[in-house]
Design a protein around this motif. Sequence first.
Motif, PDB file in Angstrom:
ATOM      1  N   HIS A 134       0.816  -1.221   0.000  1.00 30.79           N
ATOM      2  CA  HIS A 134       0.000   0.000   0.000  1.00 30.79           C
ATOM      3  C   HIS A 134       0.849   1.271   0.000  1.00 30.79           C
ATOM      4  CE1 HIS A 134      -3.517  -2.502   0.698  1.00 30.79           C
ATOM      5  NE2 HIS A 134      -2.872  -3.064   1.706  1.00 30.79           N
ATOM      6  N   TYR A 135       2.091   1.162  -0.406  1.00 34.00           N
ATOM      7  CA  TYR A 135       2.929   2.341  -0.593  1.00 34.00           C
ATOM      8  C   TYR A 135       3.041   2.624  -2.090  1.00 34.00           C
ATOM      9  CZ  TYR A 135       4.599   3.039   4.194  1.00 34.00           C
ATOM     10  OH  TYR A 135       4.679   3.328   5.529  1.00 34.00           O
ATOM     11  N   THR A 136       3.199   3.892  -2.419  1.00 30.97           N
ATOM     12  CA  THR A 136       3.401   4.295  -3.807  1.00 30.97           C
ATOM     13  C   THR A 136       4.894   4.441  -4.068  1.00 30.97           C
ATOM     14  OG1 THR A 136       1.276   5.442  -3.868  1.00 30.97           O
ATOM     15  CG2 THR A 136       2.895   6.024  -5.549  1.00 30.97           C
ATOM     16  N   TYR A 137       5.352   3.781  -5.122  1.00 31.82           N
ATOM     17  CA  TYR A 137       6.776   3.774  -5.466  1.00 31.82           C
ATOM     18  C   TYR A 137       6.975   4.492  -6.796  1.00 31.82           C
ATOM     19  CZ  TYR A 137       7.106   0.179  -1.867  1.00 31.82           C
ATOM     20  OH  TYR A 137       7.037  -0.508  -0.678  1.00 31.82           O
ATOM     21  N   TYR A 186      -0.373  14.112  -2.239  1.00 34.48           N
ATOM     22  CA  TYR A 186      -1.556  14.952  -2.099  1.00 34.48           C
ATOM     23  C   TYR A 186      -1.205  16.431  -2.126  1.00 34.48           C
ATOM     24  CZ  TYR A 186      -3.282  10.464  -0.495  1.00 34.48           C
ATOM     25  OH  TYR A 186      -3.611   9.129  -0.409  1.00 34.48           O
ATOM     26  N   ALA A 187      -0.070  16.772  -2.735  1.00 31.53           N
ATOM     27  CA  ALA A 187       0.329  18.177  -2.802  1.00 31.53           C
ATOM     28  C   ALA A 187      -0.630  18.981  -3.657  1.00 31.53           C
ATOM     29  CB  ALA A 187       1.759  18.287  -3.334  1.00 31.53           C
ATOM     30  N   GLU A 188      -1.109  18.379  -4.760  1.00 30.47           N
ATOM     31  CA  GLU A 188      -2.006  19.110  -5.649  1.00 30.47           C
ATOM     32  C   GLU A 188      -3.359  19.359  -5.005  1.00 30.47           C
ATOM     33  OE1 GLU A 188      -2.239  16.997  -9.251  1.00 30.47           O
ATOM     34  OE2 GLU A 188      -0.124  17.264  -9.781  1.00 30.47           O
ATOM     35  N   ILE A 189      -3.782  18.430  -4.132  1.00 26.65           N
ATOM     36  CA  ILE A 189      -5.073  18.619  -3.474  1.00 26.65           C
ATOM     37  C   ILE A 189      -4.991  19.728  -2.429  1.00 26.65           C
ATOM     38  CG2 ILE A 189      -6.807  17.475  -2.054  1.00 26.65           C
ATOM     39  CD1 ILE A 189      -6.079  14.879  -3.352  1.00 26.65           C
ATOM     40  N   LYS A 190      -3.867  19.806  -1.712  1.00 26.01           N
ATOM     41  CA  LYS A 190      -3.709  20.801  -0.664  1.00 26.01           C
ATOM     42  C   LYS A 190      -3.401  22.195  -1.211  1.00 26.01           C
ATOM     43  CE  LYS A 190      -2.065  17.441   2.733  1.00 26.01           C
ATOM     44  NZ  LYS A 190      -0.955  17.049   3.640  1.00 26.01           N
ATOM     45  N   ASP A 191      -2.923  22.233  -2.448  1.00 24.27           N
ATOM     46  CA  ASP A 191      -2.534  23.518  -3.021  1.00 24.27           C
ATOM     47  C   ASP A 191      -3.772  24.232  -3.537  1.00 24.27           C
ATOM     48  OD1 ASP A 191      -1.210  25.644  -3.958  1.00 24.27           O
ATOM     49  OD2 ASP A 191      -0.233  24.620  -5.641  1.00 24.27           O
ATOM     50  N   ASP A 192      -4.198  25.260  -2.840  1.00 27.53           N
ATOM     51  CA  ASP A 192      -5.387  26.007  -3.247  1.00 27.53           C
ATOM     52  C   ASP A 192      -5.069  27.087  -4.269  1.00 27.53           C
ATOM     53  OD1 ASP A 192      -6.620  25.918   0.155  1.00 27.53           O
ATOM     54  OD2 ASP A 192      -6.927  24.505  -1.502  1.00 27.53           O
ATOM     55  N   ASP A 193      -3.846  27.591  -4.245  1.00 29.81           N
ATOM     56  CA  ASP A 193      -3.452  28.662  -5.160  1.00 29.81           C
ATOM     57  C   ASP A 193      -2.751  28.051  -6.351  1.00 29.81           C
ATOM     58  OD1 ASP A 193      -4.462  30.444  -3.342  1.00 29.81           O
ATOM     59  OD2 ASP A 193      -2.515  30.682  -2.313  1.00 29.81           O
ATOM     60  N   LEU A 237       3.200   9.545 -15.885  1.00 27.75           N
ATOM     61  CA  LEU A 237       3.829   9.514 -14.565  1.00 27.75           C
ATOM     62  C   LEU A 237       4.341   8.107 -14.262  1.00 27.75           C
ATOM     63  CD1 LEU A 237       4.374  11.474 -12.256  1.00 27.75           C
ATOM     64  CD2 LEU A 237       2.317  10.610 -11.131  1.00 27.75           C
ATOM     65  N   ARG A 238       5.592   7.997 -13.879  1.00 22.91           N
ATOM     66  CA  ARG A 238       6.248   6.695 -13.660  1.00 22.91           C
ATOM     67  C   ARG A 238       6.145   6.297 -12.185  1.00 22.91           C
ATOM     68  NH1 ARG A 238      12.138   7.469 -15.803  1.00 22.91           N
ATOM     69  NH2 ARG A 238      12.222   5.251 -15.232  1.00 22.91           N
ATOM     70  N   GLN A 239       4.947   5.982 -11.764  1.00 29.30           N
ATOM     71  CA  GLN A 239       4.694   5.565 -10.399  1.00 29.30           C
ATOM     72  C   GLN A 239       3.749   4.367 -10.399  1.00 29.30           C
ATOM     73  OE1 GLN A 239       3.157   8.880  -8.196  1.00 29.30           O
ATOM     74  NE2 GLN A 239       5.101   9.995  -8.179  1.00 29.30           N
ATOM     75  N   PHE A 240       3.758   3.620  -9.297  1.00 27.65           N
ATOM     76  CA  PHE A 240       2.814   2.517  -9.116  1.00 27.65           C
ATOM     77  C   PHE A 240       2.626   2.304  -7.616  1.00 27.65           C
ATOM     78  CE2 PHE A 240       6.975   0.501  -9.144  1.00 27.65           C
ATOM     79  CZ  PHE A 240       6.903  -0.386  -8.081  1.00 27.65           C
ATOM     80  N   THR A 241       1.475   1.748  -7.274  1.00 26.06           N
ATOM     81  CA  THR A 241       1.147   1.411  -5.887  1.00 26.06           C
ATOM     82  C   THR A 241       1.192  -0.094  -5.731  1.00 26.06           C
ATOM     83  OG1 THR A 241      -0.272   3.355  -5.720  1.00 26.06           O
ATOM     84  CG2 THR A 241      -0.562   1.643  -4.052  1.00 26.06           C
ATOM     85  N   GLY A 255      16.221   2.054  -9.844  1.00 23.03           N
ATOM     86  CA  GLY A 255      15.848   1.902  -8.447  1.00 23.03           C
ATOM     87  C   GLY A 255      14.432   2.370  -8.197  1.00 23.03           C
ATOM     88  N   LEU A 256      14.022   2.276  -6.943  1.00 20.57           N
ATOM     89  CA  LEU A 256      12.685   2.676  -6.537  1.00 20.57           C
ATOM     90  C   LEU A 256      12.794   3.668  -5.392  1.00 20.57           C
ATOM     91  CD1 LEU A 256      10.756  -0.731  -6.545  1.00 20.57           C
ATOM     92  CD2 LEU A 256      10.748   1.022  -8.321  1.00 20.57           C
ATOM     93  N   ARG A 257      11.806   4.519  -5.301  1.00 20.19           N
ATOM     94  CA  ARG A 257      11.717   5.490  -4.222  1.00 20.19           C
ATOM     95  C   ARG A 257      10.291   5.525  -3.707  1.00 20.19           C
ATOM     96  NH1 ARG A 257      10.288  10.967  -3.416  1.00 20.19           N
ATOM     97  NH2 ARG A 257       9.519  11.058  -5.575  1.00 20.19           N
ATOM     98  N   ILE A 258      10.139   5.471  -2.393  1.00 15.43           N
ATOM     99  CA  ILE A 258       8.809   5.577  -1.797  1.00 15.43           C
ATOM    100  C   ILE A 258       8.361   7.027  -1.864  1.00 15.43           C
ATOM    101  CG2 ILE A 258       7.473   5.329   0.312  1.00 15.43           C
ATOM    102  CD1 ILE A 258       9.176   3.012   1.104  1.00 15.43           C
ATOM    103  N   VAL A 259       7.210   7.250  -2.479  1.00 10.59           N
ATOM    104  CA  VAL A 259       6.676   8.602  -2.613  1.00 10.59           C
ATOM    105  C   VAL A 259       5.968   8.961  -1.311  1.00 10.59           C
ATOM    106  CG1 VAL A 259       5.193  10.121  -3.953  1.00 10.59           C
ATOM    107  CG2 VAL A 259       6.396   8.247  -5.079  1.00 10.59           C
ATOM    108  N   PRO A 260       6.370  10.021  -0.627  1.00 11.68           N
ATOM    109  CA  PRO A 260       5.718  10.380   0.638  1.00 11.68           C
ATOM    110  C   PRO A 260       4.304  10.894   0.408  1.00 11.68           C
ATOM    111  CG  PRO A 260       7.331  12.033   0.022  1.00 11.68           C
ATOM    112  CD  PRO A 260       7.492  10.908  -0.947  1.00 11.68           C
ATOM    113  N   PRO A 261       3.437  10.770   1.407  1.00 12.57           N
ATOM    114  CA  PRO A 261       2.051  11.259   1.242  1.00 12.57           C
ATOM    115  C   PRO A 261       1.968  12.747   0.958  1.00 12.57           C
ATOM    116  CG  PRO A 261       2.235   9.778   3.129  1.00 12.57           C
ATOM    117  CD  PRO A 261       3.619  10.042   2.669  1.00 12.57           C
TER     118      PRO A 261
END
Length: 578
Positions: free
Chosen positions: A51-54, A79-86, A183-187, A69-75
């Motif tokens: 249940h982590y996004t890599y 959700y940066a785009e959702i929190k960004d109101d401006d 986007l090169r990500q997967f869960t 390699g792989l990197r764990i994408v932090p929450p």
Amino acid sequence: MDPHIVRPNTYVALRFPSGAIAVHEIKFNTVISIGKYGSFETNHLIGRPFHYTYEILDAVESGDNAKSGLRIVPPAELYAEIKDDDDPTSTEPKEGGASDSKVDAQYEVVDPKGEVLLRTNRNIVDDVRTQTMTMDEIELLKAEGKGSGRDLIAKILHSHTALDQKTAFALAKYTLRKTKKYLRQFTLLPLDVPLLAKWILTDRDASKIMEMREETLALIGSWSNIHFTPPPSGGSPESPEEVGHGRWLVVDDTGGLLVAAAAEKLGILHSTSDEGLRDSVTPAQNQAPIPGDGEAESNPEQPQEPQPANGKRKFTLAQSNTITLVHANSQPNLSLLRYFNFDAANPMPSHPLSRHFRTISWLQLLYPEEDNACTEPETVSLDVLQTWKTGKRSNYHRKRRRWERTTSIVCETQAGGFDGLIIASSMSAPTILHNLVPLLRGAAQVVVYSPTVEPLVELADYYSTPRRVAYLNDPPPPETMPAEDFPVDPTLLLAPTVQTVRCRHWQTLPGRTHPIMTGRGGADGYVFHATRVLPAEGGVQARGISKKRKLGLGDGVRELGERRESEQKALVEEEDDM
């Protein structure tokens, strides 16, 4: 063993930004290629949580090979785009202010002062020339493989000449479409039955599972009432008195998907021990030494039943929370169970299904005397057995064990007392129910799945009330069953119903609510459900409270006189006795 981390030699599911699902097996020192998203080594996932996004990192030259390699994408990043109101790219006017563009204001929502409140896209004409970046340039940037895909998405948005004309919704929809594509990500997800069914429906041959959807699987599990049955206090599931608790009959032509769904409900699908993982250790560690296989037994004077040739321990079958599969071929088709690390032809003793799952063919169930597996092998005396070679003696014991297991399963199945019956087969449903419904106990649930509704409507008619009344008024002789008018006994099942369910995706926006029209077609799938009942033996008498007759004045006087006369006779008899 922690079930929340990735283990070697197991199957996992990868969910991409586009919503697509891919199933891969995790093995040591192998590479998983996921097409346009890139590739990575499986060693990067072993031991990591689900249940982590890599994110797939850029390929790094290491020696002669290029490794990613792989990197764990932090929450916070997810959700940066959702929190960004401006949003600096938003074309919506700020609150309390008017839009700079006054062109075509008649197509926009304005307030009484003439300020633009909501822009529409009625005056926008789609044109491929608005995107100045060609596909060759996009493919070249993808081939370079720099970044996680966000740079490519930013360049595509920057090269769009009509981006400032889009509404906020249109811009978000366009950005989301490009994000899902590049986007090169997967869960990382653990593989379960609904996820496996969805993957087969979308990316594999859906006809192999009879186009059974995940919501249909949930409906089958609900109506069949399949659940884990704990043993009573002080008892054990293996005791003989526990036979009949949590035993289920299954007829599965979906490659083992229905068996896997039932096993998941019972809690016996996933192995909880590392011993069940194939190839996780070397063969010398995985197999115990076999006495007599290449070397003499330690005590030939005391002959014992040797271990099987594959080095597995002998184990007994469970008597509760079991699944009995009835199949038509010599070997059942359970190919989908390999995704849960279970091989029906060579089961591992540590897997729960090895003790709680059994198979029986129609020939063994109906005519066991005609099946070779039910024929007892020739009994050899102990003196003769000691003179045989090790291989011949092991073969003899193996045949005896196979015959004992088969005979035990046949006798247990013919004894009946099952808690439910689940069918998903291309065979005729009335012929299946005619032979299997008598094996169910009272109040057992019967569920039949079919991709089309016509066979189930016909089946519901066979158990309808008019046909049941006709059967009771003029019952056919038992030797003539199944008859033409009565292919099944309509008195054995009660309240037949036919249902269907399908979850559809909708777009829910003010003024734009509609179902998603790009969903998968195919059969909807229908479910027949009924309850097993036990017909009453002998005649049935109706009893109840009868309505009292209203007495008149003459009847009341006559009744009172008769009562006084009886009392006087009783007094005279008492005096005579004294």
